[in-house]
Scaffold this motif. Sequence first.
Motif, PDB file in Angstrom:
ATOM      1  N   LEU A   5      50.347  45.836  28.233  1.00 55.31           N
ATOM      2  CA  LEU A   5      50.044  44.994  29.383  1.00 55.31           C
ATOM      3  C   LEU A   5      48.682  45.344  29.976  1.00 55.31           C
ATOM      4  O   LEU A   5      47.889  44.452  30.324  1.00 55.31           O
ATOM      5  N   ALA A   6      48.406  46.623  30.106  1.00 49.53           N
ATOM      6  CA  ALA A   6      47.131  47.046  30.684  1.00 49.53           C
ATOM      7  C   ALA A   6      45.950  46.513  29.872  1.00 49.53           C
ATOM      8  O   ALA A   6      44.905  46.164  30.432  1.00 49.53           O
ATOM      9  N   ALA A   7      46.136  46.425  28.567  1.00 48.40           N
ATOM     10  CA  ALA A   7      45.052  45.963  27.693  1.00 48.40           C
ATOM     11  C   ALA A   7      44.925  44.443  27.669  1.00 48.40           C
ATOM     12  O   ALA A   7      43.822  43.912  27.474  1.00 48.40           O
ATOM     13  N   LYS A   8      46.026  43.722  27.872  1.00 51.84           N
ATOM     14  CA  LYS A   8      46.023  42.278  27.633  1.00 51.84           C
ATOM     15  C   LYS A   8      46.061  41.423  28.891  1.00 51.84           C
ATOM     16  O   LYS A   8      45.751  40.223  28.840  1.00 51.84           O
ATOM     17  N   LEU A   9      46.481  41.980  30.018  1.00 51.18           N
ATOM     18  CA  LEU A   9      46.597  41.168  31.232  1.00 51.18           C
ATOM     19  C   LEU A   9      45.236  40.665  31.711  1.00 51.18           C
ATOM     20  O   LEU A   9      44.243  41.390  31.676  1.00 51.18           O
ATOM     21  N   LYS A  10      45.245  39.413  32.205  1.00 50.29           N
ATOM     22  CA  LYS A  10      44.039  38.819  32.770  1.00 50.29           C
ATOM     23  C   LYS A  10      44.122  38.683  34.292  1.00 50.29           C
ATOM     24  O   LYS A  10      43.121  38.384  34.941  1.00 50.29           O
ATOM     25  N   SER A  11      45.340  38.852  34.827  1.00 54.02           N
ATOM     26  CA  SER A  11      45.554  38.764  36.273  1.00 54.02           C
ATOM     27  C   SER A  11      46.496  39.888  36.688  1.00 54.02           C
ATOM     28  O   SER A  11      47.187  40.487  35.858  1.00 54.02           O
ATOM     29  N   LYS A  12      46.547  40.138  37.993  1.00 56.17           N
ATOM     30  CA  LYS A  12      47.353  41.236  38.503  1.00 56.17           C
ATOM     31  C   LYS A  12      48.830  40.870  38.516  1.00 56.17           C
ATOM     32  O   LYS A  12      49.205  39.735  38.835  1.00 56.17           O
TER      33      LYS A  12
END
Length: 375
Positions: free
Chosen positions: A116-123
């Motif tokens: 998730l840390a690598a792929k998320l674009k929003s919080k």
Amino acid sequence: MNVLNNIKQPTLLLDRRKCINNIEKMVKKAADHGLCFRPHFKTHQSVEIGRWFNDLGVRSITVSSLSMAEYFARAGWQDITVAFPVNVREMDAINRLAGRIQLNLLVESSQVTDFLAAKLKSKVNLFIKIDSGLHRTGLEPAATDEVDRILDVAQKSPRLNFSGFLTHSGHTYRAKSVAEIKDIHTDAVRQLSVLKEKYRARFPHLIVSIGDTPSCSLVDDFSSVDEIRPGNFVFFDVMQWQLGSCAPDQVAVALACPVVAKHEQRGELVLYGGAIHLSKERLVLQDGRTCYGVMVELKEDGWEIPSKIQPLTGLSQEHGILNVDKETMQKIAVGDLVGILPVHSCLTAHLMKGYLTFDGQTIDHLNGRTNFLQT
């Protein structure tokens, strides 16, 4: 208007008054205990029923899938917890939703948290799922090394906000008494309280979230709990009735089934209403009979529960076998409708894809439009 006159095939009837009363009671209970109320919408899966919650001030919800989250986000819900471990194959959907709403996700491993840390674009808000005894998903409460690894990843990521610990004590559904349900709740809260105390200095705003209907219905001590997420309470069912979570007259859905055959010598009515309508969820009655549902007498404005339980004892794909006494057998003819209270309303609602109220409203569902009034 008598909606029963137009029913030709199995139809899930919804008693609007009972349903709204159930919602009102749980809203009040949460408010009385100072709890955040985040009801689980997987039971009803309906935008219209969701509006009934909204009308009572509910603004935060729980769902069981990203597709369900998207469905309710389109209806205007802005704060949604997906109470299912993150499926990394659905990262595109996660990013779509996280860019539009406050999305809250569950993890139970540092590997998924890294992803998730690598792929998320929003919080997003992040909850760690804890296994408090159901043994389905979640970290063991003592697995603090893995909790530490998850939190280290979250703290380094600008898009991961650790929100707290979440559990579902679904083993209350296997309890044999109200006292056992309360004991399970107490044990679950104790386990999460230890974690809360351990990490509160580092994360002063973390919360504890619990979610099963039996506990939320029966317990009055919510010490250390910040949020409740019950779902089944909106309709209840025979299982909740037998557990003591509700009174029989609180069950808000019943499957209307045409009678297609009578076998008087066996004391059986054959119904058009089977596993594809009710599911095969079952329980065992005190007399040893298997029960897939309980008969009710349908009325123009609702239903009545006979004084003697008359169970659905057999179920195949389309057929239901209803075991009845001689008096009931004589009163019911082929072509009549009988009502069946489901053992598990969540699965029945999912299968039936919609509801018919006694004032004639058809209420649609995430899984498609109702088709039970078509010939």
